[in-house]
Design a protein around this motif. Structure first.
Motif, PDB file in Angstrom:
ATOM      1  N   PHE A   1       0.827  -1.204   0.000  1.00 36.17           N
ATOM      2  CA  PHE A   1       0.000   0.000   0.000  1.00 36.17           C
ATOM      3  C   PHE A   1       0.862   1.255   0.000  1.00 36.17           C
ATOM      4  O   PHE A   1       0.600   2.209  -0.743  1.00 36.17           O
ATOM      5  N   LEU A   2       1.893   1.260   0.829  1.00 32.83           N
ATOM      6  CA  LEU A   2       2.774   2.424   0.890  1.00 32.83           C
ATOM      7  C   LEU A   2       3.465   2.647  -0.450  1.00 32.83           C
ATOM      8  O   LEU A   2       3.545   3.787  -0.948  1.00 32.83           O
ATOM      9  N   ALA A   3       3.937   1.571  -1.065  1.00 31.92           N
ATOM     10  CA  ALA A   3       4.594   1.688  -2.371  1.00 31.92           C
ATOM     11  C   ALA A   3       3.611   2.180  -3.431  1.00 31.92           C
ATOM     12  O   ALA A   3       3.960   3.020  -4.274  1.00 31.92           O
ATOM     13  N   HIS A   4       2.382   1.696  -3.380  1.00 26.95           N
ATOM     14  CA  HIS A   4       1.360   2.107  -4.345  1.00 26.95           C
ATOM     15  C   HIS A   4       1.029   3.585  -4.189  1.00 26.95           C
ATOM     16  O   HIS A   4       0.902   4.315  -5.183  1.00 26.95           O
ATOM     17  N   ALA A   5       0.907   4.037  -2.937  1.00 27.14           N
ATOM     18  CA  ALA A   5       0.595   5.448  -2.687  1.00 27.14           C
ATOM     19  C   ALA A   5       1.720   6.356  -3.172  1.00 27.14           C
ATOM     20  O   ALA A   5       1.466   7.422  -3.745  1.00 27.14           O
ATOM     21  N   ARG A   6       2.948   5.941  -2.949  1.00 29.01           N
ATOM     22  CA  ARG A   6       4.091   6.742  -3.395  1.00 29.01           C
ATOM     23  C   ARG A   6       4.188   6.774  -4.917  1.00 29.01           C
ATOM     24  O   ARG A   6       4.593   7.782  -5.503  1.00 29.01           O
ATOM     25  N   ALA A   7       3.797   5.687  -5.560  1.00 29.74           N
ATOM     26  CA  ALA A   7       3.896   5.606  -7.021  1.00 29.74           C
ATOM     27  C   ALA A   7       2.742   6.306  -7.726  1.00 29.74           C
ATOM     28  O   ALA A   7       2.805   6.525  -8.942  1.00 29.74           O
ATOM     29  N   ASN A   8       1.701   6.657  -6.948  1.00 28.60           N
ATOM     30  CA  ASN A   8       0.522   7.302  -7.533  1.00 28.60           C
ATOM     31  C   ASN A   8       0.163   8.559  -6.740  1.00 28.60           C
ATOM     32  O   ASN A   8      -0.915   8.641  -6.137  1.00 28.60           O
ATOM     33  N   PRO A   9       1.056   9.541  -6.731  1.00 31.65           N
ATOM     34  CA  PRO A   9       0.812  10.745  -5.918  1.00 31.65           C
ATOM     35  C   PRO A   9      -0.468  11.458  -6.323  1.00 31.65           C
ATOM     36  O   PRO A   9      -0.724  11.690  -7.505  1.00 31.65           O
TER      37      PRO A   9
ATOM     38  N   GLU B   1      -3.365  11.949   8.062  1.00 32.80           N
ATOM     39  CA  GLU B   1      -2.375  13.015   7.904  1.00 32.80           C
ATOM     40  C   GLU B   1      -0.999  12.581   8.401  1.00 32.80           C
ATOM     41  O   GLU B   1       0.023  12.875   7.777  1.00 32.80           O
ATOM     42  N   LEU B   2      -0.977  11.870   9.534  1.00 32.78           N
ATOM     43  CA  LEU B   2       0.307  11.415  10.069  1.00 32.78           C
ATOM     44  C   LEU B   2       0.932  10.380   9.133  1.00 32.78           C
ATOM     45  O   LEU B   2       2.144  10.414   8.884  1.00 32.78           O
ATOM     46  N   PHE B   3       0.120   9.486   8.592  1.00 35.66           N
ATOM     47  CA  PHE B   3       0.640   8.489   7.650  1.00 35.66           C
ATOM     48  C   PHE B   3       1.195   9.183   6.406  1.00 35.66           C
ATOM     49  O   PHE B   3       2.272   8.822   5.905  1.00 35.66           O
ATOM     50  N   ARG B   4       0.462  10.176   5.913  1.00 34.49           N
ATOM     51  CA  ARG B   4       0.930  10.940   4.749  1.00 34.49           C
ATOM     52  C   ARG B   4       2.262  11.604   5.035  1.00 34.49           C
ATOM     53  O   ARG B   4       3.195  11.548   4.214  1.00 34.49           O
ATOM     54  N   THR B   5       2.366  12.223   6.193  1.00 35.38           N
ATOM     55  CA  THR B   5       3.586  12.943   6.550  1.00 35.38           C
ATOM     56  C   THR B   5       4.783  12.000   6.664  1.00 35.38           C
ATOM     57  O   THR B   5       5.839  12.233   6.081  1.00 35.38           O
ATOM     58  N   LEU B   6       4.608  10.931   7.442  1.00 37.20           N
ATOM     59  CA  LEU B   6       5.720  10.015   7.678  1.00 37.20           C
ATOM     60  C   LEU B   6       6.057   9.192   6.443  1.00 37.20           C
ATOM     61  O   LEU B   6       7.214   8.802   6.230  1.00 37.20           O
ATOM     62  N   GLY B   7       5.039   8.930   5.608  1.00 41.85           N
ATOM     63  CA  GLY B   7       5.272   8.104   4.423  1.00 41.85           C
ATOM     64  C   GLY B   7       5.769   8.885   3.229  1.00 41.85           C
ATOM     65  O   GLY B   7       6.159   8.283   2.222  1.00 41.85           O
ATOM     66  N   GLY B   8       5.759  10.229   3.305  1.00 43.29           N
ATOM     67  CA  GLY B   8       6.209  11.038   2.192  1.00 43.29           C
ATOM     68  C   GLY B   8       5.331  10.879   0.963  1.00 43.29           C
ATOM     69  O   GLY B   8       5.837  10.767  -0.155  1.00 43.29           O
TER      70      GLY B   8
ATOM     71  N   THR C   1       1.319  11.835  -1.070  1.00 43.07           N
ATOM     72  CA  THR C   1       0.225  12.799  -1.189  1.00 43.07           C
ATOM     73  C   THR C   1      -1.035  12.049  -1.587  1.00 43.07           C
ATOM     74  O   THR C   1      -0.984  11.080  -2.368  1.00 43.07           O
ATOM     75  N   TRP C   2      -2.152  12.458  -1.011  1.00 46.29           N
ATOM     76  CA  TRP C   2      -3.453  11.915  -1.384  1.00 46.29           C
ATOM     77  C   TRP C   2      -4.524  12.911  -0.987  1.00 46.29           C
ATOM     78  O   TRP C   2      -4.246  13.911  -0.325  1.00 46.29           O
TER      79      TRP C   2
END
Length: 328
Positions: free
Chosen positions: A150-158, A177-184, A186-187
């Motif tokens: 999931f983290l890789a997918h979110a990063r690959a699809n900003p 918001e915390l997950f977005r911040t720490l994971g670098g 955007t969604w």
């Protein structure tokens, strides 16, 4: 303002069965009537279907039995919990209007500028109910199987993922918001008037993911309409031992739901103390213990002073989370 008042059949029956229960309700003085002598309104700041409502229902059924008056659930969603909180703060401080508090109250206090001394404003903490983890949930059509996927997918699809929340200032919103911040990553966050409507859209595929409390998500998980990838607490949950903690991938991540009860400031101390004792006693009921365990919830007990101190500590924790998110 939307309003959905719910009273369970068991609560009504308990009122009739315990109509002679005046001995349980101590008089506060020769000139004072026992409390309660009429139904008590228990305000829930979110739409039906969320963890706050589910926990409140269990506790209120016990209180109705123990105190001989119905404790009526009154849903008043809006403003991330602020509308209901203000309505209770403006109510008569007589013990007949109570507020089911959640992490939203804590986060709103943590966001206040300047911060107050205890973050409670015109409400006072009465008693705790429970603490529980959140789950990172995805709709079943999203092609990810693990937290790392999931983290890789979110990063690959900003910017392409939509994430639901129960409204600004809620624990669902803050966790995203915390997950977005720490994971670098955007969604886009889609705000709802409670987690119930957000979960409905998640299950139907209108949004991709959300963080939500275990109590709210359990039925959808069992039906296979959504998938859980991780828990939000530092350690794994005994209720969901197969799920990793988000912290196993993002070490600084930790959130949880924190639920309790508050009353308007100025509510007489004898009433606050009575409610605190009875809520603490309700939390020892075997049925509540079993149902809390099923959803990974841990009861919170203690006198009003202990609970108020825990409430303030929660505000300090979430102030750090809010500040970390604001920097990104």
């Amino acid at each position: 303002m939307p309003n959905d008042t719910t009273i369970t059949r068991r609560a009504l029956l308990s009122c009739a069965a315990w109509s002679g229960v005046a001995a349980i309700s101590p008089a506060f003085g020769a000139a004072d009537a026992p409390y309660p002598t009429k139904p008590v309104t228990w305000v829930i700041p979110f739409a039906p279907g969320g963890a706050t409502g589910r926990l409140s229902l269990l506790v209120c059924e016990q209180l109705s039995l123990r105190l001989g008056q119905p404790f009526v659930l009154d849903h008043r969603p809006g403003g991330g919990g602020n509308l209901a909180t203000r309505s209770v703060a403006n109510a008569a401080p007589d013990g007949y209007t109570l507020l089911a508090t959640s992490t939203a109250n804590i986060i709103n206090a943590a966001r206040a500028v300047p911060p107050g001394p205890d973050g409670t404003g015109d409400i006072i903490p009465v008693a705790g109910m429970a603490r529980m983890p959140l789950l990172l949930l995805v709709n079943k059509e999203l092609q990810v199987k693990t937290l790392a996927d999931f983290l890789a997918h979110a990063r690959a699809n900003p910017g392409k993922l939509s994430v639901g929340s129960a409204g600004p200032g809620t624990v669902q919103f803050a966790s995203a918001e915390l997950f977005r911040t720490l994971g670098g990553i955007t969604w886009s966050i889609v705000d709802y008037r409670g987690s119930g409507p957000a979960l409905t859209d998640l299950a139907s595929g209108h949004i991709h993911a959300m963080f939500d409390n275990t109590a709210s998500a359990l039925e959808l998980l069992r039906s296979g309409k959504v998938r859980a990838l991780a828990v939000s607490t530092r350690e794994r949950s005994q209720a969901f031992p197969e799920l990793p903690a988000v912290a196993e991938v993002l070490p600084a991540f930790e959130t949880s739901g924190f639920y309790g009860v508050a009353a308007p400031r100025g509510t007489p101390k004898p009433i606050v103390d009575l409610l605190n004792r009875e809520i603490n006693a309700a939390l020892t009921d075997p049925a509540i213990i079993r149902q809390f365990a099923e959803i990974g919830a841990t009861p919170i007990s203690g006198d009003p002073g202990i609970y108020a101190a825990t409430y303030r500590a929660e505000i300090m924790h979430w102030r750090k989370v809010v500040q970390a998110s604001a920097k990104n």
